[in-house]
Design a protein around this motif. Structure first.
Motif, PDB file in Angstrom:
ATOM      1  N   ASN A 272       0.813  -1.221   0.000  1.00  0.00           N
ATOM      2  CA  ASN A 272       0.000   0.000   0.000  1.00  0.00           C
ATOM      3  C   ASN A 272       0.845   1.270   0.000  1.00  0.00           C
ATOM      4  O   ASN A 272       0.355   2.338  -0.382  1.00  0.00           O
ATOM      5  CB  ASN A 272      -0.933   0.000   1.213  1.00  0.00           C
ATOM      6  N   LYS A 275       2.574   3.990  -4.379  1.00  0.00           N
ATOM      7  CA  LYS A 275       1.485   4.784  -4.952  1.00  0.00           C
ATOM      8  C   LYS A 275       1.572   4.872  -6.475  1.00  0.00           C
ATOM      9  O   LYS A 275       0.852   5.659  -7.095  1.00  0.00           O
ATOM     10  CB  LYS A 275       1.499   6.198  -4.358  1.00  0.00           C
ATOM     11  N   ARG A 280      -1.230   0.518  -7.980  1.00  0.00           N
ATOM     12  CA  ARG A 280      -2.661   0.741  -7.752  1.00  0.00           C
ATOM     13  C   ARG A 280      -3.508  -0.173  -8.638  1.00  0.00           C
ATOM     14  O   ARG A 280      -4.545  -0.702  -8.206  1.00  0.00           O
ATOM     15  CB  ARG A 280      -3.012   2.209  -7.997  1.00  0.00           C
ATOM     16  N   ARG A 283      -3.422  -3.748  -7.140  1.00  0.00           N
ATOM     17  CA  ARG A 283      -4.226  -3.868  -5.915  1.00  0.00           C
ATOM     18  C   ARG A 283      -5.713  -3.759  -6.220  1.00  0.00           C
ATOM     19  O   ARG A 283      -6.536  -4.454  -5.610  1.00  0.00           O
ATOM     20  CB  ARG A 283      -3.805  -2.798  -4.904  1.00  0.00           C
ATOM     21  N   THR A 284      -6.076  -2.896  -7.163  1.00  0.00           N
ATOM     22  CA  THR A 284      -7.482  -2.744  -7.537  1.00  0.00           C
ATOM     23  C   THR A 284      -8.035  -4.046  -8.103  1.00  0.00           C
ATOM     24  O   THR A 284      -9.133  -4.490  -7.738  1.00  0.00           O
ATOM     25  CB  THR A 284      -7.644  -1.610  -8.570  1.00  0.00           C
ATOM     26  N   GLY A 295     -15.646  -1.203  -4.070  1.00  0.00           N
ATOM     27  CA  GLY A 295     -14.385  -0.515  -3.810  1.00  0.00           C
ATOM     28  C   GLY A 295     -13.472  -0.542  -5.018  1.00  0.00           C
ATOM     29  O   GLY A 295     -12.797   0.446  -5.333  1.00  0.00           O
ATOM     30  N   LYS A 298     -14.561   2.012  -7.594  1.00  0.00           N
ATOM     31  CA  LYS A 298     -14.155   3.361  -7.189  1.00  0.00           C
ATOM     32  C   LYS A 298     -12.675   3.596  -7.479  1.00  0.00           C
ATOM     33  O   LYS A 298     -12.287   4.645  -8.009  1.00  0.00           O
ATOM     34  CB  LYS A 298     -14.444   3.549  -5.702  1.00  0.00           C
ATOM     35  N   GLN A 299     -11.843   2.613  -7.141  1.00  0.00           N
ATOM     36  CA  GLN A 299     -10.404   2.747  -7.400  1.00  0.00           C
ATOM     37  C   GLN A 299     -10.089   2.752  -8.891  1.00  0.00           C
ATOM     38  O   GLN A 299      -9.213   3.486  -9.344  1.00  0.00           O
ATOM     39  CB  GLN A 299      -9.666   1.601  -6.693  1.00  0.00           C
ATOM     40  N   ALA A 302     -10.773   6.079 -10.351  1.00  0.00           N
ATOM     41  CA  ALA A 302      -9.681   7.011 -10.044  1.00  0.00           C
ATOM     42  C   ALA A 302      -8.510   6.806 -10.996  1.00  0.00           C
ATOM     43  O   ALA A 302      -7.860   7.777 -11.432  1.00  0.00           O
ATOM     44  CB  ALA A 302      -9.232   6.829  -8.598  1.00  0.00           C
TER      45      ALA A 302
END
Length: 446
Positions: A272, A275, A280, A283-284, A295, A298-299, A302
């Motif tokens: 985590n 970045k 990302r 992990r998404t 979730g 949403k990620q 982004a």
């Protein structure tokens, strides 16, 4: 004698066709992002090899092992583990260059020819041995003769195998040399080949201590030495991958890791605290795979905002919406993916699925238009026709639905099903129309 010889040739033929047989039982993955990258990395290398085929069939194999291979029709198979374990785009390109070296060198055809020669040698040797033992059959110690027969046949088989495997090793060395040539012609560093061979050396482990004579590949250290000697003389040894290739490569690795590795492995590799866009992304996808749909969406939204020109991000967002039961919400990101990458058929297929599943007539009609476009550019694929059958069924057009299903069955090699569906389609199609005539074509083909 001829019967024994043909049996031996048949047996050796089976042993020498592992790639074709393996390809029929492999677990394959379809991913536009990964396959597009591999194709773009391969095309310059193929041109350097004198192969003008931009439609190279590329298959991504669901296997964590570091491996890639080609088969005689020119198809390239690459394990997802090869991509994850390649340190750089340059290393992955070295793997691709090696396989292209096999294609350009005609190794697969020559391997088959060499196999036939070795099979004949083995068959004749075995027959001669059997003849000698038969002449001795009048002796009293028949049990010893039986053991001798077994030992002789094993020995003859081993000698033939040794010669064949030595031929394989020479082809591997030639493919390495060809790969280094293609990398040089495309002004890329040979260091990627050295990285790959070091990976193979580490994987070889204790097996490197076994008889290299019986191996199908030269020992990794021998190949490393060859590559290092060539690399020292290359004017491009200090060249680095482009920023675009690195970013693309890292995203593909992240995607494959997120989808195919354990969640804890994903978090260990992409903690985590990382970045970066790639971290990302991984992990998404891992969260989505674990069931955190809302979730993950949403990620992913982004990530789309962070990289609005990346069609794969739009496609992934659309896929997440579609698979979580919101086909209408999936339409906007999927349509945007197509606008950015109009030549990618996979994007159109999932867009068509989402359109059809909204249940809105105008959307279903648009899905059919999209699928017709994919079918025209990918005529051998069954997938657009399978989805077309579904779309026509939603419109209540049974004739076109059955005809589309027949087309899909035909491409899947199920001629019996294709014939039955074509007959059924004709009962709901007007005779003499293009659709009816096409169903008649299918009946004549099957």
């Amino acid at each position: 004698m001829s019967r024994i010889l043909s049996t031996l040739l048949f047996t050796v033929g089976i042993l020498l066709s592992p790639l074709a047989a393996q390809a029929q039982t492999l677990r394959l993955i379809t991913d536009a992002e990964t396959q597009s990258m591999i194709r773009d990395f391969s095309i310059p290398l193929m041109k350097a090899a004198g192969i003008n085929n931009q439609d190279l069939p590329i298959y991504l194999v669901n296997d964590r092992a570091f491996n890639a291979f080609v088969i005689e029709n020119g198809s390239l198979f690459i394990n997802y583990g090869t991509i994850i374990d390649s340190k750089t785009p340059n290393a992955l390109k070295a793997v691709l260059a090696h396989e292209i070296g096999h294609l350009a060198g005609g190794h697969l055809q020559r391997l088959r020819e060499q196999a036939e020669v070795q099979a004949r040698v083995q068959a004749v040797t075995m027959l001669l041995g059997i003849g000698v033992l038969a002449a001795a059959a009048g002796q009293e110690n028949r049990e010893d003769i039986g053991r001798l027969a077994g030992a002789f046949i094993i020995g003859a088989s081993s000698a033939s195998q040794n010669a064949f495997m030595a031929y394989r090793r020479s082809e591997e060395s030639a493919a390495d040399a060809a790969a280094l040539t293609y990398l040089e012609r495309t002004k890329q560093s040979p260091n990627g080949m050295i990285d790959v061979l070091n990976t193979l050396k580490n994987n070889q482990g204790l097996s490197a201590g076994a008889s290299s004579y019986l191996g199908t590949h030269p020992l990794a250290q021998d190949r490393i030495n060859q590559a290092q000697n060539r690399a020292a003389a290359s004017p491009y040894r200090k060249n680095r991958d482009s920023r675009q290739d690195i970013e693309r490569f890292e995203l593909v690795k992240a995607k494959l890791t997120g989808f195919l590795e354990r969640t804890q492995t994903v978090l260990n590799r992409y903690p985590n605290t990382d970045k970066s866009i790639a971290a990302r992304y991984a992990r998404t996808i891992a969260g989505y795979r674990a069931g955190a749909g809302a979730g993950a969406i949403k990620q992913m939204s982004a990530l789309v905002s962070a990289s609005p020109r990346n069609p794969n991000f739009h496609e992934m967002l659309g896929q997440m919406y579609y698979e979580t039961g919101s086909p209408t919400k999936a339409l906007e990101p999927l349509k945007r993916a197509i606008e950015i990458a109009p030549k990618e058929p996979e994007f159109r297929l999932i867009y068509a699925l989402a359109l059809a599943d909204t249940g809105v007539k105008s959307n279903v009609e648009e899905a059919i238009r999209q699928l017709r476009r994919v079918a025209a550019t990918s005529p051998k694929s069954a997938r657009p026709f399978s989805i077309l059958a579904r779309a026509y069924a939603k419109l209540g057009d049974e004739g076109q639905a059955d005809l589309s299903a027949a087309e899909a069955a035909l491409r899947n090699g199920d001629e019996g099903l294709a014939r039955g569906l074509a007959k059924k389609a004709q009962r709901n199609l007007k005779q003499g129309t293009p659709a009816w005539l096409r169903s008649d074509d299918i009946l004549s083909l099957t």
